[in-house]
Design an enzyme around this catalytic site. Structure first.
Site, short mmCIF file in Angstrom:
data_model
loop_
_atom_site.label_atom_id
_atom_site.label_comp_id
_atom_site.label_asym_id
_atom_site.label_seq_id
_atom_site.Cartn_x
_atom_site.Cartn_y
_atom_site.Cartn_z
N LYS A 220 0.82 -1.21 0.00
CA LYS A 220 0.00 0.00 0.00
C LYS A 220 0.85 1.27 0.00
O LYS A 220 0.43 2.30 -0.53
CB LYS A 220 -0.93 0.00 1.21
CG LYS A 220 -1.94 -1.13 1.21
CD LYS A 220 -2.76 -1.16 2.50
CE LYS A 220 -3.77 -2.29 2.49
NZ LYS A 220 -4.55 -2.35 3.77
N ILE A 221 2.03 1.20 0.61
CA ILE A 221 2.94 2.34 0.70
C ILE A 221 4.27 1.96 0.06
O ILE A 221 4.79 0.86 0.29
CB ILE A 221 3.18 2.74 2.18
CG1 ILE A 221 1.86 3.02 2.89
CG2 ILE A 221 4.10 3.96 2.26
CD1 ILE A 221 1.09 4.18 2.33
#
Length: 282
Positions: A220-221
């Site tokens: 996600k990051i």
């Protein structure tokens, strides 16, 4: 610029644009007595039961219009609903009080991760009992939000997330990257900027307190950007006004991106690249 919110936030936001009255009170009162008096409490915010009934009636009247007689994303639904709230604001001279109306004027897409989990969704469901064809399509929401992030990255830009609180909207914003990478199989590394304001602890295992480091493990990051990720443990109603005041004082206004108007083009790009990717795998 795009927003993911709860349906409850958007529903109660409409009270302001519709000229209804909410009051500050004490949370240390008898809720049984409030119920008997026809008063609703959200911690220390009080309003009469008729506020709910009148807002429900407004929503049902709006979605009876022909333009709502089909399936659509929650962004399109909120944009169209926001137009009616904006018109009521103008009539009542309450402009500037409603977020959903402001997003309509600025072309900011507003999604909700759980459309049925609010009074808005409850009224949509009620109208379905009498023949309404309106459906808020979660597939469109998942694909449109992924397309926004994908388009920003493919155009050489970056993607940043500002999270106020957590819960389902937090994941819905962040899952755009796993949708691109894990599900669609398209190359990506994760969101570039992460700023979360929360009062939730990480050790309970809940999503609201999940750290950006944990999000890296899901894709996600972007792991290269992890050192610059920030989590602020405080109340959002304290931190957001400070951030907004700082931004307004230190930055000139920029042209509106109006991502709502570009949704279909961004979605078509994502679809084309995904289909092409499937062809290379076959």
């Amino acid at each position: 610029d795009w927003i993911v919110s709860t349906g409850a936030n958007l529903y109660h936001d409409m009270h302001y644009g519709l000229g209804m009255h909410l009051h500050h009170g004490s949370p240390f009162v008898s809720d049984v007595e409030l119920r008997q008096a026809g008063v609703i409490r959200i911690y220390d915010i009080f309003f009469e039961y008729d506020v709910l009934l009148d807002t429900d009636a407004f929503v049902r009247e709006v979605i009876a219009a022909p333009e709502f007689g089909r399936a659509m994303s929650s962004a399109e639904f909120h944009y169209r609903l926001g137009g009616y709230v904006a018109a009521r604001e103008k009539l009542l001279s309450t402009e500037g009080h409603s977020l959903i109306a402001a997003c309509h004027r600025a072309g900011v897409p507003v999604y909700t991760s759980s459309p049925g989990d609010s009074s808005i969704g409850m009224n949509v469901a009620a109208m379905a009992l009498t023949g309404s064809k309106l459906v808020i399509d979660p597939n469109l929401d998942v694909n449109e939000t992924a397309a926004i992030v994908y388009g920003a990255k493919r155009d050489g830009g970056k993607s940043g997330v500002l999270i106020l609180g957590g819960g389902s909207p937090k994941n819905f914003v962040l899952q755009t990257e796993p949708q691109i990478q894990e599900v669609l199989g398209l190359p990506e590394k994760g969101h570039d900027y992460f700023l979360q304001i929360t009062d939730a602890r990480a050790d309970t295992g809940g999503l609201s307190g999940a750290t950006p480091s944990e999000a890296v493990s899901w894709g996600k990051i972007d792991p290269d950007q992890l050192p610059s990720a920030v989590v602020v443990y405080t109340d959002s109603t304290i931190a957001l006004p400070l951030l907004a005041a700082y931004a307004l004082a230190n930055r000139e206004a920029r042209p509106l991106r109006r991502l709502y108007d570009r949704r279909e083009a961004m979605l078509a790009r994502l679809r084309d690249d995904y289909v092409a990717h499937l062809g290379t795998r076959g």
